[in-house]
Design a protein around this motif. Sequence first.
Motif, PDB file in Angstrom:
ATOM      1  N   THR A 103       0.843  -1.192   0.000  1.00 51.31           N
ATOM      2  CA  THR A 103       0.000   0.000   0.000  1.00 51.31           C
ATOM      3  C   THR A 103       0.881   1.246   0.000  1.00 51.31           C
ATOM      4  N   HIS A 104       0.271   2.343  -0.389  1.00 51.47           N
ATOM      5  CA  HIS A 104       0.960   3.634  -0.364  1.00 51.47           C
ATOM      6  C   HIS A 104      -0.073   4.726  -0.155  1.00 51.47           C
ATOM      7  N   VAL A 105       0.220   5.658   0.753  1.00 48.85           N
ATOM      8  CA  VAL A 105      -0.689   6.772   0.995  1.00 48.85           C
ATOM      9  C   VAL A 105       0.056   8.088   0.815  1.00 48.85           C
ATOM     10  N   ALA A 106      -0.674   9.109   0.453  1.00 46.05           N
ATOM     11  CA  ALA A 106      -0.077  10.432   0.266  1.00 46.05           C
ATOM     12  C   ALA A 106       0.410  10.982   1.604  1.00 46.05           C
ATOM     13  N   ASP A 107       1.436  11.808   1.553  1.00 49.51           N
ATOM     14  CA  ASP A 107       1.978  12.394   2.777  1.00 49.51           C
ATOM     15  C   ASP A 107       0.920  13.201   3.530  1.00 49.51           C
ATOM     16  N   SER A 108       0.011  13.825   2.807  1.00 52.06           N
ATOM     17  CA  SER A 108      -0.986  14.684   3.437  1.00 52.06           C
ATOM     18  C   SER A 108      -1.974  13.910   4.311  1.00 52.06           C
ATOM     19  N   VAL A 109      -2.083  12.612   4.100  1.00 53.19           N
ATOM     20  CA  VAL A 109      -3.034  11.809   4.875  1.00 53.19           C
ATOM     21  C   VAL A 109      -2.361  10.690   5.662  1.00 53.19           C
ATOM     22  N   LYS A 110      -1.044  10.621   5.571  1.00 55.59           N
ATOM     23  CA  LYS A 110      -0.307   9.555   6.245  1.00 55.59           C
ATOM     24  C   LYS A 110      -0.541   9.622   7.750  1.00 55.59           C
ATOM     25  N   GLY A 111      -0.813   8.448   8.329  1.00 52.73           N
ATOM     26  CA  GLY A 111      -1.089   8.383   9.759  1.00 52.73           C
ATOM     27  C   GLY A 111      -2.543   8.614  10.105  1.00 52.73           C
ATOM     28  N   ARG A 112      -3.343   9.063   9.123  1.00 51.45           N
ATOM     29  CA  ARG A 112      -4.775   9.315   9.362  1.00 51.45           C
ATOM     30  C   ARG A 112      -5.658   8.431   8.492  1.00 51.45           C
ATOM     31  N   PHE A 113      -5.226   8.130   7.278  1.00 55.56           N
ATOM     32  CA  PHE A 113      -6.007   7.322   6.339  1.00 55.56           C
ATOM     33  C   PHE A 113      -5.339   5.961   6.155  1.00 55.56           C
ATOM     34  N   THR A 114      -6.162   4.932   5.984  1.00 57.06           N
ATOM     35  CA  THR A 114      -5.663   3.578   5.748  1.00 57.06           C
ATOM     36  C   THR A 114      -6.451   2.947   4.608  1.00 57.06           C
ATOM     37  N   ILE A 115      -5.742   2.351   3.656  1.00 52.85           N
ATOM     38  CA  ILE A 115      -6.400   1.639   2.561  1.00 52.85           C
ATOM     39  C   ILE A 115      -6.241   0.140   2.796  1.00 52.85           C
ATOM     40  N   SER A 116      -7.292  -0.609   2.482  1.00 50.76           N
ATOM     41  CA  SER A 116      -7.256  -2.057   2.637  1.00 50.76           C
ATOM     42  C   SER A 116      -8.216  -2.671   1.620  1.00 50.76           C
ATOM     43  N   ARG A 117      -8.123  -3.993   1.453  1.00 47.68           N
ATOM     44  CA  ARG A 117      -9.049  -4.659   0.544  1.00 47.68           C
ATOM     45  C   ARG A 117      -9.358  -6.044   1.056  1.00 47.68           C
ATOM     46  N   ASP A 118     -10.570  -6.495   0.720  1.00 47.21           N
ATOM     47  CA  ASP A 118     -11.033  -7.827   1.058  1.00 47.21           C
ATOM     48  C   ASP A 118     -11.107  -8.619  -0.245  1.00 47.21           C
ATOM     49  N   LEU A 119     -10.197  -9.569  -0.426  1.00 50.35           N
ATOM     50  CA  LEU A 119     -10.140 -10.314  -1.678  1.00 50.35           C
ATOM     51  C   LEU A 119     -11.353 -11.221  -1.878  1.00 50.35           C
ATOM     52  N   ASP A 120     -11.996 -11.616  -0.815  1.00 46.36           N
ATOM     53  CA  ASP A 120     -13.164 -12.489  -0.945  1.00 46.36           C
ATOM     54  C   ASP A 120     -14.417 -11.727  -1.363  1.00 46.36           C
ATOM     55  N   SER A 121     -14.621 -10.566  -0.788  1.00 45.13           N
ATOM     56  CA  SER A 121     -15.848  -9.817  -1.061  1.00 45.13           C
ATOM     57  C   SER A 121     -15.715  -8.866  -2.246  1.00 45.13           C
ATOM     58  N   GLY A 122     -14.490  -8.557  -2.655  1.00 39.56           N
ATOM     59  CA  GLY A 122     -14.318  -7.636  -3.772  1.00 39.56           C
ATOM     60  C   GLY A 122     -14.495  -6.184  -3.388  1.00 39.56           C
ATOM     61  N   VAL A 123     -14.170  -5.830  -2.150  1.00 41.42           N
ATOM     62  CA  VAL A 123     -14.343  -4.462  -1.660  1.00 41.42           C
ATOM     63  C   VAL A 123     -12.990  -3.868  -1.252  1.00 41.42           C
ATOM     64  N   VAL A 124     -12.769  -2.632  -1.645  1.00 45.14           N
ATOM     65  CA  VAL A 124     -11.608  -1.853  -1.201  1.00 45.14           C
ATOM     66  C   VAL A 124     -12.104  -0.770  -0.259  1.00 45.14           C
ATOM     67  N   TYR A 125     -11.399  -0.553   0.837  1.00 44.26           N
ATOM     68  CA  TYR A 125     -11.824   0.392   1.861  1.00 44.26           C
ATOM     69  C   TYR A 125     -10.820   1.538   1.995  1.00 44.26           C
ATOM     70  N   LEU A 126     -11.333   2.677   2.385  1.00 40.62           N
ATOM     71  CA  LEU A 126     -10.488   3.798   2.786  1.00 40.62           C
ATOM     72  C   LEU A 126     -11.004   4.273   4.136  1.00 40.62           C
ATOM     73  N   GLN A 127     -10.277   3.923   5.192  1.00 41.64           N
ATOM     74  CA  GLN A 127     -10.609   4.374   6.540  1.00 41.64           C
ATOM     75  C   GLN A 127      -9.985   5.746   6.750  1.00 41.64           C
ATOM     76  N   MET A 128     -10.812   6.726   7.045  1.00 40.00           N
ATOM     77  CA  MET A 128     -10.336   8.097   7.209  1.00 40.00           C
ATOM     78  C   MET A 128     -10.596   8.550   8.638  1.00 40.00           C
ATOM     79  N   ASP A 129      -9.538   8.793   9.375  1.00 35.47           N
ATOM     80  CA  ASP A 129      -9.635   9.230  10.760  1.00 35.47           C
ATOM     81  C   ASP A 129      -9.063  10.640  10.902  1.00 35.47           C
ATOM     82  N   VAL A 130      -9.438  11.296  11.979  1.00 35.11           N
ATOM     83  CA  VAL A 130      -8.980  12.656  12.285  1.00 35.11           C
ATOM     84  C   VAL A 130      -9.143  13.548  11.049  1.00 35.11           C
TER      85      VAL A 130
END
Length: 125
Positions: A56-83
Amino acid sequence: QPVEFGGGSVQAGGSLKLSCVLSRGTFKTYAMGWFRQAPGKDREFVAAISWSGSNTHVADSVKGRFTISRDLDSGVVYLQMDVLEPADTAVYYCAATARSEDSLVVVSPQEYELWGQGTQVTASS
């Protein structure tokens, strides 16, 4: 074509979780990314994930606050955005590009073939 879910409005400091669905038949060979575009600004990279989810790779502007992940079984990609901050207010787009390398992340919007319609995220102070 990707479809985004989960946008909305929150107070600064709050959290939102975006979801992106791509058809199950093609999902496993697509690297995925999230981009955003605020009014009057260019579309900018937010986060990307390889098709296997191993990198994974995130932009510096959101590093430490945003997280990207994916579920290979369900076919969904997530973007968790905190703070969330008012500067995060934008339309967020999910994008997909067919890739065979299992660890490759793609950060340039020009390299993505498929785009969602976007979902609005607003963080107010």
